[in-house]
Design a protein around this motif. Structure first.
Motif, PDB file in Angstrom:
ATOM      1  N   LEU A 108       0.788  -1.224   0.000  1.00 19.38           N
ATOM      2  CA  LEU A 108       0.000   0.000   0.000  1.00 19.38           C
ATOM      3  C   LEU A 108       0.823   1.279   0.000  1.00 19.38           C
ATOM      4  N   THR A 109       1.960   1.297   0.678  1.00 22.60           N
ATOM      5  CA  THR A 109       2.712   2.555   0.746  1.00 22.60           C
ATOM      6  C   THR A 109       3.263   2.966  -0.615  1.00 22.60           C
ATOM      7  N   TYR A 110       3.354   2.038  -1.541  1.00 23.75           N
ATOM      8  CA  TYR A 110       3.839   2.391  -2.874  1.00 23.75           C
ATOM      9  C   TYR A 110       2.923   3.427  -3.534  1.00 23.75           C
ATOM     10  N   TYR A 111       1.605   3.285  -3.357  1.00 18.98           N
ATOM     11  CA  TYR A 111       0.672   4.191  -4.011  1.00 18.98           C
ATOM     12  C   TYR A 111       0.720   5.586  -3.398  1.00 18.98           C
ATOM     13  N   LEU A 112       1.045   5.663  -2.118  1.00 21.11           N
ATOM     14  CA  LEU A 112       1.092   6.950  -1.441  1.00 21.11           C
ATOM     15  C   LEU A 112       2.443   7.630  -1.620  1.00 21.11           C
ATOM     16  N   HIS A 113       3.525   6.863  -1.611  1.00 23.68           N
ATOM     17  CA  HIS A 113       4.860   7.446  -1.601  1.00 23.68           C
ATOM     18  C   HIS A 113       5.730   7.046  -2.792  1.00 23.68           C
ATOM     19  N   GLY A 114       5.317   6.041  -3.566  1.00 18.17           N
ATOM     20  CA  GLY A 114       6.119   5.630  -4.705  1.00 18.17           C
ATOM     21  C   GLY A 114       7.506   5.169  -4.290  1.00 18.17           C
ATOM     22  N   ASP A 115       8.464   5.329  -5.192  1.00 14.90           N
ATOM     23  CA  ASP A 115       9.854   4.949  -4.910  1.00 14.90           C
ATOM     24  C   ASP A 115      10.612   6.140  -4.335  1.00 14.90           C
ATOM     25  N   THR A 116      10.253   6.537  -3.134  1.00 15.89           N
ATOM     26  CA  THR A 116      10.902   7.668  -2.491  1.00 15.89           C
ATOM     27  C   THR A 116      11.317   7.289  -1.076  1.00 15.89           C
ATOM     28  N   ARG A 117      12.105   8.154  -0.465  1.00 14.64           N
ATOM     29  CA  ARG A 117      12.534   7.921   0.917  1.00 14.64           C
ATOM     30  C   ARG A 117      11.345   7.895   1.872  1.00 14.64           C
ATOM     31  N   ARG A 118      10.313   8.638   1.528  1.00 16.53           N
ATOM     32  CA  ARG A 118       9.141   8.678   2.412  1.00 16.53           C
ATOM     33  C   ARG A 118       8.505   7.303   2.571  1.00 16.53           C
ATOM     34  N   ARG A 119       8.663   6.467   1.559  1.00 17.43           N
ATOM     35  CA  ARG A 119       8.083   5.130   1.672  1.00 17.43           C
ATOM     36  C   ARG A 119       8.789   4.322   2.758  1.00 17.43           C
ATOM     37  N   GLY A 120      10.103   4.449   2.834  1.00 15.62           N
ATOM     38  CA  GLY A 120      10.827   3.745   3.880  1.00 15.62           C
ATOM     39  C   GLY A 120      10.386   4.181   5.266  1.00 15.62           C
ATOM     40  N   MET A 121      10.177   5.486   5.454  1.00 16.30           N
ATOM     41  CA  MET A 121       9.717   5.982   6.739  1.00 16.30           C
ATOM     42  C   MET A 121       8.299   5.512   7.029  1.00 16.30           C
ATOM     43  N   ALA A 122       7.469   5.432   5.982  1.00 17.07           N
ATOM     44  CA  ALA A 122       6.091   4.955   6.173  1.00 17.07           C
ATOM     45  C   ALA A 122       6.078   3.497   6.614  1.00 17.07           C
TER      46      ALA A 122
END
Length: 265
Positions: A108-122
């Motif tokens: 799910l976090t892929y749709y919100l943050h894509g391939d970004t650093r924010r996804r790791g934090m999520a």
């Protein structure tokens, strides 16, 4: 009739918005029914290995016993297909649908943050939410894998347990749309799940349309290899889908179980 004071319409709008946001208090019976639906969605969205395939009669009987609702109809439509497929065909369809297509990935976090650093934090934040609630997924799957999120919602209950689902509602809408476009029977499971969430707002619809047109955010420069999210490392582009289907996620239990739905009653 004298006109209403100017402050009254604004007050009414504020109270209506508050009423819409305020969750309805559920009875114990409603909570139990909701928990069962979440558990069913979690199980039906897991990789159909031999164990899950063998449980199809139990799953189908459980769905048939659900009280009448649109969610029950959707799950019945899915289990009718699920029961009549050969195990190899089920596995192939699952891999083609969820592992090889980004638009219907279950992370799910892929749709919100894509391939970004924010996804790791999520991912880190979501895993911390599980640990705070006393639930450890044992590293078998990423914490944003939809079956894992659904199991947590079923265990923790309405409110905090379902918060990750509400947060990722737009991603769930996109998955449902992609499954519908692909004519996958799994669209019925997503449709059943969406009945448990608040209706989409105009902002939700606009955001989903933008995701369809542009895709999730992308950030290819400076990402570290994804190791353990607990240590703050992040996923590089294109690696959010495992190359081999992960084993089905099971709810940790201190008691032996005889049914995949053990603990929902």
């Amino acid at each position: 009739m004298s006109p209403l004071p100017a402050t009254i319409p604004a007050l009414l709008r504020t109270r209506v918005r508050a009423a819409v946001r305020r969750p309805t208090r559920l009875t114990p019976e409603e909570v139990e029914a909701r928990t069962l639906l979440l558990r069913l969605c979690s199980l039906l969205l897991q990789y159909p290995d031999a164990e899950l395939a063998a449980a199809r009669p139990v799953l189908t009987a459980t769905v048939e016993a659900l009280p009448p609702s649109s969610a029950a109809e959707d799950l019945a439509a899915f289990t009718a297909w699920f029961t009549n497929q050969e195990p190899e065909a089920l596995e192939r369809h699952y891999v083609e649908t969820f592992d090889l297509r980004r638009k219907s990935s279950l992370y799910l976090t892929y749709y919100l943050h894509g391939d970004t650093r924010r996804r790791g934090m999520a991912l880190l934040t979501l895993n911390q939410r599980y640990k705070t609630a006393g639930w450890d997924i044992d590293g078998g799957e990423l914490p944003d894998h939809l079956p894992v999120v659904l199991e947590f919602a079923a265990l923790a209950g309405p409110g905090g347990g379902e918060a990750p689902l509400r947060q990722h509602r737009r991603g769930l809408e996109l998955i449902h749309r992609a499954l519908t476009d692909a004519d996958s029977p799994y669209r019925h499971v997503l449709a059943a799940l969406l009945t448990l969430l608040p209706p989409p707002t105009e902002a939700d619809r606009a955001a989903v349309a933008q995701l369809v047109a542009e895709g999730p955010p992308n950030e290819e420069v400076g990402l570290d290899p994804y190791g353990t999210y607990g240590e703050g490392e992040f996923a590089p582009p294109g690696t959010f889908v495992p190359p081999v289907p992960a084993p089905p996620t099971r709810v940790p239990s201190t008691h032996p179980t005889t049914s995949p739905l053990e603990g929902t009653r």
